[in-house]
Scaffold this motif. Structure first.
Motif, PDB file in Angstrom:
ATOM      1  N   PHE A  34       0.832  -1.204   0.000  1.00  0.00           N
ATOM      2  CA  PHE A  34       0.000   0.000   0.000  1.00  0.00           C
ATOM      3  C   PHE A  34       0.870   1.260   0.000  1.00  0.00           C
ATOM      4  O   PHE A  34       0.635   2.195  -0.761  1.00  0.00           O
ATOM      5  CB  PHE A  34      -0.933  -0.022   1.217  1.00  0.00           C
ATOM      6  CG  PHE A  34      -1.813   1.177   1.350  1.00  0.00           C
ATOM      7  CD1 PHE A  34      -2.868   1.382   0.473  1.00  0.00           C
ATOM      8  CD2 PHE A  34      -1.576   2.125   2.343  1.00  0.00           C
ATOM      9  CE1 PHE A  34      -3.688   2.495   0.590  1.00  0.00           C
ATOM     10  CE2 PHE A  34      -2.379   3.240   2.459  1.00  0.00           C
ATOM     11  CZ  PHE A  34      -3.440   3.435   1.585  1.00  0.00           C
ATOM     12  N   ALA A  35       1.903   1.270   0.856  1.00  0.00           N
ATOM     13  CA  ALA A  35       2.798   2.427   0.945  1.00  0.00           C
ATOM     14  C   ALA A  35       3.584   2.608  -0.351  1.00  0.00           C
ATOM     15  O   ALA A  35       3.785   3.736  -0.807  1.00  0.00           O
ATOM     16  CB  ALA A  35       3.746   2.260   2.124  1.00  0.00           C
ATOM     17  N   SER A  41       2.286   6.732  -6.734  1.00  0.00           N
ATOM     18  CA  SER A  41       1.223   7.655  -7.156  1.00  0.00           C
ATOM     19  C   SER A  41       1.623   9.104  -6.907  1.00  0.00           C
ATOM     20  O   SER A  41       1.410   9.971  -7.764  1.00  0.00           O
ATOM     21  CB  SER A  41      -0.069   7.358  -6.405  1.00  0.00           C
ATOM     22  OG  SER A  41      -0.508   6.057  -6.674  1.00  0.00           O
ATOM     23  N   LEU A  42       2.200   9.364  -5.729  1.00  0.00           N
ATOM     24  CA  LEU A  42       2.647  10.726  -5.430  1.00  0.00           C
ATOM     25  C   LEU A  42       3.765  11.162  -6.368  1.00  0.00           C
ATOM     26  O   LEU A  42       3.815  12.308  -6.799  1.00  0.00           O
ATOM     27  CB  LEU A  42       3.098  10.832  -3.969  1.00  0.00           C
ATOM     28  CG  LEU A  42       1.980  10.787  -2.936  1.00  0.00           C
ATOM     29  CD1 LEU A  42       2.562  10.771  -1.521  1.00  0.00           C
ATOM     30  CD2 LEU A  42       1.054  11.976  -3.097  1.00  0.00           C
ATOM     31  N   GLY A  43       4.673  10.234  -6.698  1.00  0.00           N
ATOM     32  CA  GLY A  43       5.758  10.551  -7.634  1.00  0.00           C
ATOM     33  C   GLY A  43       5.218  10.913  -9.007  1.00  0.00           C
ATOM     34  O   GLY A  43       5.673  11.865  -9.642  1.00  0.00           O
ATOM     35  N   ALA A  48       3.790  14.914 -13.188  1.00  0.00           N
ATOM     36  CA  ALA A  48       2.782  15.536 -14.055  1.00  0.00           C
ATOM     37  C   ALA A  48       2.635  17.024 -13.731  1.00  0.00           C
ATOM     38  O   ALA A  48       2.482  17.851 -14.634  1.00  0.00           O
ATOM     39  CB  ALA A  48       1.446  14.832 -13.893  1.00  0.00           C
ATOM     40  N   LYS A  49       2.704  17.368 -12.463  1.00  0.00           N
ATOM     41  CA  LYS A  49       2.601  18.773 -12.047  1.00  0.00           C
ATOM     42  C   LYS A  49       3.760  19.579 -12.603  1.00  0.00           C
ATOM     43  O   LYS A  49       3.559  20.683 -13.133  1.00  0.00           O
ATOM     44  CB  LYS A  49       2.576  18.856 -10.524  1.00  0.00           C
ATOM     45  CG  LYS A  49       2.521  20.248  -9.980  1.00  0.00           C
ATOM     46  CD  LYS A  49       2.620  20.262  -8.472  1.00  0.00           C
ATOM     47  CE  LYS A  49       2.869  21.660  -7.971  1.00  0.00           C
ATOM     48  NZ  LYS A  49       3.235  21.693  -6.567  1.00  0.00           N
TER      49      LYS A  49
END
Length: 99
Positions: A34-35, A41-43, A48-49
């Protein structure tokens, strides 16, 4: 991270309670997966940002360079700045309209 959690009114005991509940629900084997998924996902989100911000800056620079090259100065011609003498002749039609 603590500042963000303080917004919701969560203190240290509440955070520990939430982590214990999550540990019990998912188990020891699922938590690392999960981690890891959360980290990936955060990466991807950060990537993308940054790409989006780079594209905006690139577009802004192109727009500014196009605006500066196409900027033309409009000046009145010297002939138009001189007063013009205009003689107006009154005709029979204009005399009847004045009355």
């Amino acid at each position: 991270m603590m500042n963000m959690l303080a917004i919701f009114g969560l203190g240290t005991p509440e955070i520990i309670a939430i982590l214990v509940i999550v540990f019990l629900l998912f188990g020891a084997k699922k938590l690392p997966e999960f981690a890891r998924g959360l980290g990936k996902s955060l990466g991807e989100f950060k990537k993308a940002k940054s790409e989006f911000e780079e594209e905006l800056l690139k577009t802004e620079k192109e727009t500014m360079s196009n605006a500066s090259t196409s900027k033309t100065e409009v000046r009145p011609s010297p002939e138009l700045s001189q007063p013009i003498d205009v003689k107006v002749e009154k005709t029979a039609d204009s005399k009847t309209e004045d009355k």
